[in-house]
Design an enzyme around this catalytic site. Structure first.
Site, PDB file in Angstrom:
ATOM      1  N   LYS A   1       0.863  -1.185   0.000  1.00 45.74           N
ATOM      2  CA  LYS A   1       0.000   0.000   0.000  1.00 45.74           C
ATOM      3  C   LYS A   1       0.896   1.230   0.000  1.00 45.74           C
ATOM      4  O   LYS A   1       1.800   1.358   0.843  1.00 45.74           O
ATOM      5  CB  LYS A   1      -0.866  -0.030   1.251  1.00 45.74           C
ATOM      6  CG  LYS A   1      -2.184   0.662   1.110  1.00 45.74           C
ATOM      7  CD  LYS A   1      -2.853   0.639   2.474  1.00 45.74           C
ATOM      8  CE  LYS A   1      -4.333   0.710   2.398  1.00 45.74           C
ATOM      9  NZ  LYS A   1      -4.916   0.853   3.722  1.00 45.74           N
TER      10      LYS A   1
HETATM   11  C1  E4P Z   1      -8.136   1.758   3.538  1.00 45.66           C
HETATM   12  O1  E4P Z   1      -7.445   0.892   3.059  1.00 45.66           O
HETATM   13  C2  E4P Z   1      -7.910   2.414   4.840  1.00 45.66           C
HETATM   14  O2  E4P Z   1      -7.234   1.521   5.692  1.00 45.66           O
HETATM   15  C3  E4P Z   1      -9.175   2.783   5.567  1.00 45.66           C
HETATM   16  O3  E4P Z   1     -10.324   2.423   4.866  1.00 45.66           O
HETATM   17  C4  E4P Z   1      -9.179   4.100   6.247  1.00 45.66           C
HETATM   18  O4  E4P Z   1     -10.427   4.368   6.801  1.00 45.66           O
HETATM   19  P1  E4P Z   1     -10.712   5.434   7.945  1.00 45.66           P
HETATM   20  O5  E4P Z   1     -11.082   6.712   7.304  1.00 45.66           O
HETATM   21  O6  E4P Z   1     -11.876   4.848   8.695  1.00 45.66           O
HETATM   22  O7  E4P Z   1      -9.461   5.541   8.767  1.00 45.66           O
END
Ligand code: E4P
Length: 232
Positions: free
Chosen positions: A83
């Site tokens: 990522k």
């Molecule tokens: C995506 O891969 C992220 O880990 C995640 O969806 C972030 O979400 P949040 O806005 O709830 O932190």
């Protein structure tokens, strides 16, 4: 649309993977920071449990550091997807990692323009954060729809991940708009189970069946005979 779990918790993955609904998982530095234990062990355990792509995020701020971390993360497990945060350095890292055959999930994407850059750099997955868009009063459905339209019109093959999912309605929006994947916290996956008519319906079936005790006896014997036959 495939469902991923968005978590750093092995216990949550164990619980939800048992339902048979997970095609993958996403973690991020904030989620892993809440957990005890070695992050590498956690990522490997999640990979084994979901048996599909699991995103593990780089934290370096320069492309060279992201590439080095990405290669190292990929060595943790064959299911690791690297990522990479969206910015110029992240685009360069995405280009280099995907050229090496390492799948990349480009994260922190909030517009169709960013999504097109991510796809052009070679990202396997592009994560659009719905909840965080809604938090600043930008309609996340509109942004996701724009990304889907741009990708379809241009024959882009990167898969769209609807991320930052806050409630079951986000999941339906993402599915209707044509996202390939949504990554959901365990809480939202549990919320998707619930419907009052399901609960009252099951209760009614149970009570009606119990009103005929001989039927219960019949089903127990049938089940025992079937189990005995499969053992022999
Ligand atoms: C995506 O891969 C992220 O880990 C995640 O969806 C972030 O979400 P949040 O806005 O709830 O932190």
């Amino acid at each position: 649309m495939r469902l991923f779990i968005d978590t750093g918790s092995v216990a949550e993955v164990e619980e939800i993977a048992a339902w048979g609904v997970l095609a993958g998982a996403t973690t991020n530095p904030s989620l892993l920071a809440k957990e005890q234990g070695d992050p590498g062990d956690i990522v490997r355990r999640i990979c084994d449990l979901v048996g599909g792509p699991v995103s593990a995020e780089v934290v370096s701020e320069d492309a060279a550091g992201m590439i080095a971390e990405g290669r190292a993360l990929r060595e943790l497990h064959e299911h690791v997807t690297v990522k990479v945060p969206f910015n110029e350095q992240g685009l360069a890292a995405t280009h280099a990692l995907t050229a090496d055959g390492i799948p990349v999930n480009m994260t922190l994407v909030f517009s169709a323009n960013q999504a097109m850059l991510a796809a052009s750099a070679g990202a396997t997955y592009v994560s659009c954060f719905m909840g965080r868009l809604d938090d600043i009063s930008i309609d996340s459905g509109d942004v996701v729809a724009e990304i889907v339209d741009c990708f379809r019109a241009g024959g882009v093959t990167s898969e769209i991940i609807a991320a930052s999912i806050r409630h079951p309605e986000h999941v339906i929006t993402a599915a209707r708009l044509g996202c390939e994947i949504a990554t959901l916290p365990a809480k939202v996956l549990r919320q998707m189970l619930a419907h009052p008519l399901t609960e009252s319906g099951a209760e009614r079936f149970r009570k009606d069946w119990e009103s005929r005790p001989e039927f219960g006896e019949w089903l127990r014997e049938l089940t025992e005979r079937s189990a005995a036959a499969s053992r022999s």
